[in-house]
Motif scaffolding. Structure first.
Motif, PDB file in Angstrom:
ATOM      1  N   GLY A  83       6.958  -3.309  -4.132  1.00 12.89           N
ATOM      2  CA  GLY A  83       5.802  -2.643  -3.530  1.00 12.89           C
ATOM      3  C   GLY A  83       4.757  -2.398  -4.595  1.00 12.89           C
ATOM      4  O   GLY A  83       5.082  -1.907  -5.690  1.00 12.89           O
ATOM      5  N   THR A 146      -2.851  -3.659   4.318  1.00 14.97           N
ATOM      6  CA  THR A 146      -1.477  -3.924   3.901  1.00 14.97           C
ATOM      7  C   THR A 146      -1.171  -5.407   4.041  1.00 14.97           C
ATOM      8  O   THR A 146      -1.522  -6.032   5.047  1.00 14.97           O
ATOM      9  CB  THR A 146      -0.497  -3.100   4.760  1.00 14.97           C
ATOM     10  OG1 THR A 146      -0.834  -1.720   4.618  1.00 14.97           O
ATOM     11  CG2 THR A 146       0.939  -3.326   4.333  1.00 14.97           C
ATOM     12  N   ASP A 148       2.038  -8.128   3.681  1.00 15.96           N
ATOM     13  CA  ASP A 148       3.446  -8.453   3.494  1.00 15.96           C
ATOM     14  C   ASP A 148       3.544  -9.936   3.162  1.00 15.96           C
ATOM     15  O   ASP A 148       2.790 -10.756   3.695  1.00 15.96           O
ATOM     16  CB  ASP A 148       4.256  -8.140   4.747  1.00 15.96           C
ATOM     17  CG  ASP A 148       4.394  -6.637   4.992  1.00 15.96           C
ATOM     18  OD1 ASP A 148       4.207  -5.849   4.035  1.00 15.96           O
ATOM     19  OD2 ASP A 148       4.693  -6.252   6.130  1.00 15.96           O
ATOM     20  N   ARG A 162       5.612  -6.154  -0.431  1.00 19.33           N
ATOM     21  CA  ARG A 162       4.406  -5.600   0.193  1.00 19.33           C
ATOM     22  C   ARG A 162       3.395  -5.187  -0.872  1.00 19.33           C
ATOM     23  O   ARG A 162       3.754  -4.641  -1.907  1.00 19.33           O
ATOM     24  CB  ARG A 162       4.782  -4.399   1.043  1.00 19.33           C
ATOM     25  CG  ARG A 162       3.599  -3.614   1.608  1.00 19.33           C
ATOM     26  CD  ARG A 162       4.060  -2.549   2.572  1.00 19.33           C
ATOM     27  NE  ARG A 162       4.393  -3.182   3.858  1.00 19.33           N
ATOM     28  CZ  ARG A 162       5.012  -2.562   4.858  1.00 19.33           C
ATOM     29  NH1 ARG A 162       5.399  -1.294   4.726  1.00 19.33           N
ATOM     30  NH2 ARG A 162       5.254  -3.200   5.993  1.00 19.33           N
ATOM     31  N   ASP A 174       8.399  -2.781   9.285  1.00 20.73           N
ATOM     32  CA  ASP A 174       8.827  -3.770   8.297  1.00 20.73           C
ATOM     33  C   ASP A 174       8.638  -5.185   8.813  1.00 20.73           C
ATOM     34  O   ASP A 174       8.635  -5.421  10.018  1.00 20.73           O
ATOM     35  CB  ASP A 174      10.309  -3.554   7.963  1.00 20.73           C
ATOM     36  CG  ASP A 174      10.541  -2.317   7.107  1.00 20.73           C
ATOM     37  OD1 ASP A 174       9.713  -2.039   6.220  1.00 20.73           O
ATOM     38  OD2 ASP A 174      11.559  -1.632   7.330  1.00 20.73           O
ATOM     39  N   VAL A 180      10.838  -3.325   3.347  1.00 19.24           N
ATOM     40  CA  VAL A 180       9.926  -3.166   2.213  1.00 19.24           C
ATOM     41  C   VAL A 180       9.567  -1.685   2.107  1.00 19.24           C
ATOM     42  O   VAL A 180       9.748  -0.934   3.063  1.00 19.24           O
ATOM     43  CB  VAL A 180       8.650  -4.026   2.379  1.00 19.24           C
ATOM     44  CG1 VAL A 180       8.967  -5.512   2.261  1.00 19.24           C
ATOM     45  CG2 VAL A 180       7.945  -3.725   3.686  1.00 19.24           C
ATOM     46  N   PRO A 181       9.051  -1.246   0.956  1.00 19.30           N
ATOM     47  CA  PRO A 181       8.675   0.163   0.829  1.00 19.30           C
ATOM     48  C   PRO A 181       7.584   0.559   1.817  1.00 19.30           C
ATOM     49  O   PRO A 181       6.750  -0.259   2.212  1.00 19.30           O
ATOM     50  CB  PRO A 181       8.160   0.262  -0.613  1.00 19.30           C
ATOM     51  CG  PRO A 181       8.784  -0.889  -1.330  1.00 19.30           C
ATOM     52  CD  PRO A 181       8.884  -1.979  -0.302  1.00 19.30           C
ATOM     53  N   GLU A 183       4.188   2.074   3.226  1.00 19.06           N
ATOM     54  CA  GLU A 183       2.829   1.955   2.694  1.00 19.06           C
ATOM     55  C   GLU A 183       2.409   3.192   1.904  1.00 19.06           C
ATOM     56  O   GLU A 183       1.868   3.083   0.801  1.00 19.06           O
ATOM     57  CB  GLU A 183       1.838   1.730   3.842  1.00 19.06           C
ATOM     58  CG  GLU A 183       2.066   0.434   4.592  1.00 19.06           C
ATOM     59  CD  GLU A 183       1.375   0.418   5.934  1.00 19.06           C
ATOM     60  OE1 GLU A 183       0.415  -0.365   6.078  1.00 19.06           O
ATOM     61  OE2 GLU A 183       1.779   1.198   6.817  1.00 19.06           O
ATOM     62  N   ILE A 186       3.934   3.448  -1.527  1.00 20.87           N
ATOM     63  CA  ILE A 186       3.290   2.527  -2.473  1.00 20.87           C
ATOM     64  C   ILE A 186       1.996   3.130  -2.992  1.00 20.87           C
ATOM     65  O   ILE A 186       1.713   3.104  -4.193  1.00 20.87           O
ATOM     66  CB  ILE A 186       3.044   1.152  -1.817  1.00 20.87           C
ATOM     67  CG1 ILE A 186       4.378   0.459  -1.513  1.00 20.87           C
ATOM     68  CG2 ILE A 186       2.164   0.269  -2.700  1.00 20.87           C
ATOM     69  CD1 ILE A 186       4.260  -0.794  -0.662  1.00 20.87           C
TER      70      ILE A 186
END
Length: 199
Positions: A83, A146, A148, A162, A174, A180-181, A183, A186
């Motif tokens: 991330g 965002t 991915d 991400r 996800d 994924v981490p 948002e 991050i």
């Protein structure tokens, strides 16, 4: 905003001068003049400093450069960090640490993606499969939101990650191929390493 920068330890590959909006610098591997490694990118050859050392980070036109390593470690395949937060105008350089990998946006316009998980106005990227240690691929982020992305040969094994540019937006939950981490995590942490997320 706090942001950690991850520098590549690869001595043979540096960050070339990058320009352009939302466009990858290329997707072919070329051997460096000294024969010690490869880099991906049409016009971006490795750049060395005056002292002969290879630059691993530099300011690009409009922003900083962040490095993401692409790793094969036993039966694990991952991006590190998994991330990453960037500002608009920042460039991300993906570098092969080990194995053969790609950096490919989740965008239905690309053959390998079944869904789109990047901002609508953003240009998708696909590095193609890079096979040599030190090979790299760069993309400059301009559109807020965002993003991915995944590795083509290892997507089914969960090699996904991400990036948040500026602020979260345009995707929910996800990707279909793994976790994924979040948002907001991050944004708050700046970068989340693979070991931190998977541990």
């Amino acid at each position: 905003m706090r942001r950690r920068t991850f520098l590549s330890a690869v001595s043979a590959v540096g960050v070339g001068g990058l320009a352009g909006c939302n466009a990858p610098t290329g997707g072919t591997e070329t051997e460096l003049a000294d024969g010690t490694g490869t880099t991906a990118g049409g016009g971006s050859e490795a750049e060395t400093t005056a002292g002969g050392e290879t630059a691993t980070e530099q300011e690009t036109q409009g922003g900083a450069t962040e490095t993401v390593q692409m790793v094969t470690e036993g039966s694990e395949y991952y991006f590190d960090p998994i991330g990453l937060f960037v500002e608009s105008g920042d460039t991300v350089e993906w570098v092969i640490e080990s194995g053969a990998h790609s950096s490919t946006a989740y965008a239905q316009s690309l053959d390998s993606a079944d869904v789109t998980r990047i901002p609508e106005q953003a240009e998708p990227w696909n590095s193609g499969i890079l096979t040599s240690a030190g090979a790299s691929f760069s993309y400059t982020f301009e559109v807020t939101g965002t993003y991915d992305y995944f590795c083509i040969p290892h997507k089914a094994l969960g090699m996904i990650a991400r990036i948040v540019c500026g602020e979260p937006g345009d995707v929910e939950g996800d990707p279909p191929d793994g976790d994924v981490p979040a948002e907001q995590a991050i944004v708050e942490q700046g970068a989340i390493s693979y070991s931190e997320f998977s541990g």
